[in-house]
Write a protein that holds these residues in place. Structure first.
Motif, PDB file in Angstrom:
ATOM      1  N   GLN A 124     -11.398  -4.339   0.604  1.00  0.00           N
ATOM      2  CA  GLN A 124     -10.855  -3.564  -0.509  1.00  0.00           C
ATOM      3  C   GLN A 124     -10.408  -2.184  -0.047  1.00  0.00           C
ATOM      4  O   GLN A 124      -9.339  -1.695  -0.444  1.00  0.00           O
ATOM      5  CB  GLN A 124     -11.908  -3.430  -1.612  1.00  0.00           C
ATOM      6  N   ALA A 125     -11.205  -1.558   0.799  1.00  0.00           N
ATOM      7  CA  ALA A 125     -10.863  -0.224   1.320  1.00  0.00           C
ATOM      8  C   ALA A 125      -9.593  -0.286   2.172  1.00  0.00           C
ATOM      9  O   ALA A 125      -8.747   0.608   2.105  1.00  0.00           O
ATOM     10  CB  ALA A 125     -12.021   0.325   2.146  1.00  0.00           C
ATOM     11  N   GLU A 126      -9.461  -1.352   2.952  1.00  0.00           N
ATOM     12  CA  GLU A 126      -8.265  -1.520   3.780  1.00  0.00           C
ATOM     13  C   GLU A 126      -7.028  -1.709   2.909  1.00  0.00           C
ATOM     14  O   GLU A 126      -5.952  -1.175   3.211  1.00  0.00           O
ATOM     15  CB  GLU A 126      -8.440  -2.716   4.721  1.00  0.00           C
ATOM     16  N   ARG A 127      -7.182  -2.463   1.837  1.00  0.00           N
ATOM     17  CA  ARG A 127      -6.059  -2.668   0.918  1.00  0.00           C
ATOM     18  C   ARG A 127      -5.645  -1.363   0.246  1.00  0.00           C
ATOM     19  O   ARG A 127      -4.453  -1.105   0.062  1.00  0.00           O
ATOM     20  CB  ARG A 127      -6.437  -3.705  -0.148  1.00  0.00           C
ATOM     21  N   GLU A 128      -6.626  -0.558  -0.099  1.00  0.00           N
ATOM     22  CA  GLU A 128      -6.325   0.721  -0.744  1.00  0.00           C
ATOM     23  C   GLU A 128      -5.573   1.643   0.207  1.00  0.00           C
ATOM     24  O   GLU A 128      -4.663   2.371  -0.209  1.00  0.00           O
ATOM     25  CB  GLU A 128      -7.623   1.392  -1.213  1.00  0.00           C
ATOM     26  N   GLN A 129      -5.943   1.615   1.474  1.00  0.00           N
ATOM     27  CA  GLN A 129      -5.254   2.429   2.474  1.00  0.00           C
ATOM     28  C   GLN A 129      -3.814   1.959   2.644  1.00  0.00           C
ATOM     29  O   GLN A 129      -2.883   2.766   2.729  1.00  0.00           O
ATOM     30  CB  GLN A 129      -5.984   2.354   3.819  1.00  0.00           C
ATOM     31  N   GLU A 130      -3.627   0.635   2.704  1.00  0.00           N
ATOM     32  CA  GLU A 130      -2.281   0.078   2.833  1.00  0.00           C
ATOM     33  C   GLU A 130      -1.443   0.400   1.600  1.00  0.00           C
ATOM     34  O   GLU A 130      -0.250   0.704   1.709  1.00  0.00           O
ATOM     35  CB  GLU A 130      -2.364  -1.439   3.026  1.00  0.00           C
ATOM     36  N   LYS A 131      -2.081   0.338   0.436  1.00  0.00           N
ATOM     37  CA  LYS A 131      -1.379   0.644  -0.805  1.00  0.00           C
ATOM     38  C   LYS A 131      -0.929   2.103  -0.830  1.00  0.00           C
ATOM     39  O   LYS A 131       0.200   2.412  -1.222  1.00  0.00           O
ATOM     40  CB  LYS A 131      -2.292   0.364  -2.003  1.00  0.00           C
ATOM     41  N   ALA A 132      -1.815   3.000  -0.401  1.00  0.00           N
ATOM     42  CA  ALA A 132      -1.487   4.421  -0.386  1.00  0.00           C
ATOM     43  C   ALA A 132      -0.332   4.704   0.573  1.00  0.00           C
ATOM     44  O   ALA A 132       0.558   5.501   0.286  1.00  0.00           O
ATOM     45  CB  ALA A 132      -2.712   5.244   0.004  1.00  0.00           C
ATOM     46  N   ALA A 133      -0.347   4.018   1.735  1.00  0.00           N
ATOM     47  CA  ALA A 133       0.713   4.204   2.718  1.00  0.00           C
ATOM     48  C   ALA A 133       2.044   3.693   2.179  1.00  0.00           C
ATOM     49  O   ALA A 133       3.089   4.336   2.354  1.00  0.00           O
ATOM     50  CB  ALA A 133       0.357   3.479   4.016  1.00  0.00           C
ATOM     51  N   ARG A 134       2.013   2.540   1.525  1.00  0.00           N
ATOM     52  CA  ARG A 134       3.242   1.971   0.956  1.00  0.00           C
ATOM     53  C   ARG A 134       3.755   2.825  -0.197  1.00  0.00           C
ATOM     54  O   ARG A 134       4.962   3.053  -0.325  1.00  0.00           O
ATOM     55  CB  ARG A 134       2.954   0.544   0.464  1.00  0.00           C
ATOM     56  N   LEU A 135       2.832   3.332  -1.019  1.00  0.00           N
ATOM     57  CA  LEU A 135       3.207   4.173  -2.152  1.00  0.00           C
ATOM     58  C   LEU A 135       3.896   5.441  -1.687  1.00  0.00           C
ATOM     59  O   LEU A 135       4.830   5.932  -2.322  1.00  0.00           O
ATOM     60  CB  LEU A 135       1.965   4.509  -2.982  1.00  0.00           C
ATOM     61  N   ALA A 136       3.449   5.978  -0.554  1.00  0.00           N
ATOM     62  CA  ALA A 136       4.036   7.201  -0.013  1.00  0.00           C
ATOM     63  C   ALA A 136       5.469   6.982   0.453  1.00  0.00           C
ATOM     64  O   ALA A 136       6.256   7.928   0.543  1.00  0.00           O
ATOM     65  CB  ALA A 136       3.184   7.725   1.138  1.00  0.00           C
ATOM     66  N   GLN A 137       5.811   5.719   0.756  1.00  0.00           N
ATOM     67  CA  GLN A 137       7.153   5.415   1.241  1.00  0.00           C
ATOM     68  C   GLN A 137       8.167   5.272   0.107  1.00  0.00           C
ATOM     69  O   GLN A 137       9.363   5.430   0.318  1.00  0.00           O
ATOM     70  CB  GLN A 137       7.135   4.102   2.053  1.00  0.00           C
ATOM     71  N   ILE A 138       7.684   4.960  -1.090  1.00  0.00           N
ATOM     72  CA  ILE A 138       8.575   4.703  -2.218  1.00  0.00           C
ATOM     73  C   ILE A 138       8.945   6.020  -2.905  1.00  0.00           C
ATOM     74  O   ILE A 138       8.082   6.853  -3.178  1.00  0.00           O
ATOM     75  CB  ILE A 138       7.909   3.737  -3.217  1.00  0.00           C
ATOM     76  N   LYS A 139      10.222   6.178  -3.190  1.00  0.00           N
ATOM     77  CA  LYS A 139      10.707   7.398  -3.811  1.00  0.00           C
ATOM     78  C   LYS A 139      11.392   7.090  -5.142  1.00  0.00           C
ATOM     79  O   LYS A 139      11.975   6.030  -5.330  1.00  0.00           O
ATOM     80  CB  LYS A 139      11.707   8.102  -2.891  1.00  0.00           C
ATOM     81  N   VAL A 140      11.313   8.052  -6.060  1.00  0.00           N
ATOM     82  CA  VAL A 140      11.995   7.913  -7.345  1.00  0.00           C
ATOM     83  C   VAL A 140      13.503   7.858  -7.110  1.00  0.00           C
ATOM     84  O   VAL A 140      14.046   8.628  -6.324  1.00  0.00           O
ATOM     85  CB  VAL A 140      11.650   9.098  -8.276  1.00  0.00           C
ATOM     86  N   GLY A 141      14.173   6.927  -7.775  1.00  0.00           N
ATOM     87  CA  GLY A 141      15.608   6.748  -7.615  1.00  0.00           C
ATOM     88  C   GLY A 141      15.963   5.669  -6.617  1.00  0.00           C
ATOM     89  O   GLY A 141      17.114   5.234  -6.543  1.00  0.00           O
ATOM     90  N   GLU A 142      14.975   5.228  -5.845  1.00  0.00           N
ATOM     91  CA  GLU A 142      15.207   4.200  -4.835  1.00  0.00           C
ATOM     92  C   GLU A 142      15.379   2.830  -5.487  1.00  0.00           C
ATOM     93  O   GLU A 142      14.724   2.509  -6.475  1.00  0.00           O
ATOM     94  CB  GLU A 142      14.019   4.170  -3.866  1.00  0.00           C
ATOM     95  N   ILE A 143      16.253   2.021  -4.925  1.00  0.00           N
ATOM     96  CA  ILE A 143      16.459   0.652  -5.391  1.00  0.00           C
ATOM     97  C   ILE A 143      15.781  -0.281  -4.387  1.00  0.00           C
ATOM     98  O   ILE A 143      16.062  -0.238  -3.188  1.00  0.00           O
ATOM     99  CB  ILE A 143      17.957   0.319  -5.502  1.00  0.00           C
ATOM    100  N   VAL A 144      14.849  -1.098  -4.884  1.00  0.00           N
ATOM    101  CA  VAL A 144      14.042  -1.945  -3.998  1.00  0.00           C
ATOM    102  C   VAL A 144      14.022  -3.381  -4.488  1.00  0.00           C
ATOM    103  O   VAL A 144      14.288  -3.679  -5.651  1.00  0.00           O
ATOM    104  CB  VAL A 144      12.590  -1.416  -3.901  1.00  0.00           C
ATOM    105  N   ASP A 145      13.672  -4.283  -3.561  1.00  0.00           N
ATOM    106  CA  ASP A 145      13.518  -5.691  -3.902  1.00  0.00           C
ATOM    107  C   ASP A 145      12.053  -5.966  -4.224  1.00  0.00           C
ATOM    108  O   ASP A 145      11.147  -5.422  -3.582  1.00  0.00           O
ATOM    109  CB  ASP A 145      13.952  -6.582  -2.735  1.00  0.00           C
ATOM    110  N   GLY A 146      11.814  -6.813  -5.198  1.00  0.00           N
ATOM    111  CA  GLY A 146      10.447  -7.146  -5.587  1.00  0.00           C
ATOM    112  C   GLY A 146      10.348  -8.567  -6.085  1.00  0.00           C
ATOM    113  O   GLY A 146      11.348  -9.292  -6.190  1.00  0.00           O
ATOM    114  N   LYS A 147       9.115  -8.967  -6.382  1.00  0.00           N
ATOM    115  CA  LYS A 147       8.860 -10.310  -6.906  1.00  0.00           C
ATOM    116  C   LYS A 147       7.954 -10.203  -8.123  1.00  0.00           C
ATOM    117  O   LYS A 147       6.937  -9.503  -8.088  1.00  0.00           O
ATOM    118  CB  LYS A 147       8.202 -11.182  -5.840  1.00  0.00           C
ATOM    119  N   VAL A 148       8.327 -10.899  -9.176  1.00  0.00           N
ATOM    120  CA  VAL A 148       7.547 -10.846 -10.419  1.00  0.00           C
ATOM    121  C   VAL A 148       6.184 -11.498 -10.195  1.00  0.00           C
ATOM    122  O   VAL A 148       6.091 -12.665  -9.845  1.00  0.00           O
ATOM    123  CB  VAL A 148       8.289 -11.563 -11.566  1.00  0.00           C
TER     124      VAL A 148
END
Length: 237
Positions: free
Chosen positions: A111-135
């Motif tokens: 769980q701690a590792e996932r939280e670290q990965e999530k924080a790192a990924r969140l830091a990469q995403i910026k407002v206004g950015e267009i990204v691909d995702g999956k529902v």
């Protein structure tokens, strides 16, 4: 033969108390350390030596410990037998010296590792950015979209410019979508498909431009329709 008295056993009694106290102190010190490990989250490598009902057994510093099935992984574990004789990283989550109960967890590490990965990924995403995702899932109020390690909310009002009752009317789980990041705050990401659509009537006809053949004309003087002004300068025979 002289009758034995308590004085005759005084040395033995004292020695036995010393031995008992020494064992008690050693045992108490060990459990105090285990309790401190709950806070420090120090990781240990242990080997699963036995699979029992509801979990697995391992030894930590020569002390028998229990790892509940729910603490083996962040994912549901269907077959506990697959962990037999495996080495896993664990942290201490319960240490009860009175009951001699020691409980370990591998899930907390994952769980701690996932939280670290999530924080790192969140830091990469910026407002206004267009990204691909999956529902990931659909709710009445919107859809949760996986952006590759982090999840964003696509509110029902941001799915389309056309009015829809529920997200299920136009989306389905597992569907790949392209979304725009419109807000990030408190670890939450707000998404929009609507923002990517061409606004209705985005190409509005400009009457002024149309009437002037595409050239914008700005009048600098005041126009009049006075007959005298129109006839001024005209010579009549």
């Amino acid at each position: 033969m002289a009758e034995e008295s308590m004085k005759d056993f005084e040395q033995e009694i004292n020695d036995s108390f010393k031995t008992a106290k020494k064992v008690e102190n050693e045992d108490g010190g060990k459990w105090e350390r285990f309790q401190s490990l709950i806070e420090t989250k120090e990781q240990f490598d242990v080997k699963i030596i036995e699979v029992v009902k509801g979990g697995c057994i391992a030894y930590l510093e020569d002390t028998r410990a229990f790892i509940p099935a729910s603490q083996l992984s962040v994912n549901y574990v269907e077959k506990l037998e697959e962990f037999q004789n495996k080495h896993i990283k664990v942290v201490v989550i319960t240490a009860d010296p009175e009951k001699k109960r020691l409980v370990l967890s591998h899930r907390e590490i994952e769980q701690a590792e996932r939280e670290q990965e999530k924080a790192a990924r969140l830091a990469q995403i910026k407002v206004g950015e267009i990204v691909d995702g999956k529902v990931e899932s659909l709710k009445d109020y919107g859809a949760f979209v996986d952006l590759g390690g982090v999840t964003g909310l696509l509110h029902v009002s941001q799915i389309s410019r056309k009015r829809i009752k529920t997200p299920a009317d136009v989306l389905k789980e597992g569907q790949e979508v392209k979304v725009k990041v419109i807000k990030i705050g408190d670890g939450k990401i707000s998404l929009s498909i609507r923002a990517l659509e061409e606004p209705e009537g985005s190409f509005q006809r400009d009457n002024t431009l149309e009437e002037t053949g595409g050239f914008k004309y700005e009048e600098k003087t005041r126009a009049t329709t006075n007959l005298g002004d129109l006839l001024k300068g005209i010579k009549l025979n």
